[in-house]
Design a protein around this motif. Sequence first.
Motif, PDB file in Angstrom:
ATOM      1  N   LYS A  23       0.829  -1.205   0.000  1.00  0.00           N
ATOM      2  CA  LYS A  23       0.000   0.000   0.000  1.00  0.00           C
ATOM      3  C   LYS A  23       0.864   1.256   0.000  1.00  0.00           C
ATOM      4  O   LYS A  23       0.562   2.238  -0.693  1.00  0.00           O
ATOM      5  N   GLU A  24       1.963   1.244   0.745  1.00  0.00           N
ATOM      6  CA  GLU A  24       2.866   2.400   0.763  1.00  0.00           C
ATOM      7  C   GLU A  24       3.465   2.648  -0.609  1.00  0.00           C
ATOM      8  O   GLU A  24       3.610   3.802  -1.041  1.00  0.00           O
TER       9      GLU A  24
ATOM     10  N   GLN B 119       2.152   1.925  -3.501  1.00  0.00           N
ATOM     11  CA  GLN B 119       1.140   2.466  -4.405  1.00  0.00           C
ATOM     12  C   GLN B 119       0.897   3.948  -4.147  1.00  0.00           C
ATOM     13  O   GLN B 119       0.753   4.740  -5.078  1.00  0.00           O
ATOM     14  N   GLN B 120       0.884   4.318  -2.868  1.00  0.00           N
ATOM     15  CA  GLN B 120       0.657   5.716  -2.529  1.00  0.00           C
ATOM     16  C   GLN B 120       1.854   6.587  -2.905  1.00  0.00           C
ATOM     17  O   GLN B 120       1.702   7.728  -3.331  1.00  0.00           O
TER      18      GLN B 120
END
Length: 445
Positions: A318-319, A321-322
Amino acid sequence: MTTTPRDTPASRRTRANGDGDGTVYQRKDGRWEAAGYVLAPGDTRKRVRVYGSSRTEALAKLTEKIAASNRGVPIVTAQGSLAVYLTYWLENVAVHHLHETTHTRYTAVVAQYLIPGLGRKKLAKLTAKDVRTWLNALRTVCQCCARGTDTRRSPQAQASRRPRCCAIGKCCRKRLSPLTLAYIHSVLKSALEHAVREEEIPRNVARNVRTGTPRPRRFNPLTSDEARQFLTAAQQHRHAALFELALRTGLRKGELLGLRWEDLDLNTGTATIRHTLQRTNGSGLTTLPTKTISSERRIALPASCVASLRAHRARQAKERQQADTNGIGSGYVFARPDGRPIEPATLTRHFNALLRHAHLRPIRFHDLRHSTATLLLEQGVELVVIKELLGHAHIGVTATVYAHVRLRLQRQAIDLLNHTLSVMPEPTAEPDDGDDPPLCAAPVR
């Protein structure tokens, strides 16, 4: 009349096909001697002599020296100073056989201690007495005064830190520790050992000097209660999986930071330790081989670590992707939000902050590794299992480092045996009905 090598018959003092620019002949003592010219320090040519038990061996040694000379590597002889030889050894020998971090430490030892103390001595004339006298001086002289550390500080550093030694004419009595002295001595022995192998000197005089066995460095492992408190406080940290893996497996800091996802098999619960992440002066933050061959190992992962690593991988995805990092450095298990590797110093700061948050006493990050071994020993795990888990080269290393733990376990075992021997069962008195015959000694034949 005493004969010299020049008096030997011509048939024994000839240059055969393939001998190149050297002369090979047999000495009166039966050994073979080869002589030739090589490059010496200062862009000069110098004649060197090597010896062997056969013509082939002597010629091979001379050929090796001439080949190195043709590559531009100066041949340092025993007639030169120790400073010149140490510089040659660091730049042309040790650099090819040591890890970069180890070579950096060796270079610092040579520059700070060996060259200032023994550099002017001739390599061939260095004696064990010279080495012993120099080591005794290091042991007794304040190193801050000897190197002028206090007076060389910049004005900004002196403003933030009050002078306390040679800058004010008052010695702070800063002495080298026994471990540091032993390390300095070992560097000198390594350099002279190579000079013996190259037949520049007949023996390693540093090996004849005994410095004594220094006491192992004391460490402060966590107790079982402190370890549980540490794991509880780490649950909310971004690097919770790293701290848990460090305490439950005893991996080194560099091994943790150098771990890649391809090294983990979460289905079988195993990890393969292949690399270590280190910051070096020459290459910066780089991935290197493990500390020793034994450090390259495969270990089993606890079930709790497998679960935390799965959660860590999901959060890491998730990190990425952000942050939209395009996969930069995505192979590292523990990395910054942008995927780049973590600085070892940054991890140390996170660790110290976590200790303060958990209200635990300050310890080093490496003490987590000692905590793992200590807790396992106290649970009765065999020493050989701990040795394989920690990746020690020899079981003697494990036994020496954790001798105090084994002594405490021995005390517990002795106390348990003492308690068993002290409580004697009371004899049960059975009534004698008179039916049994009286006891008598049976003859033995």
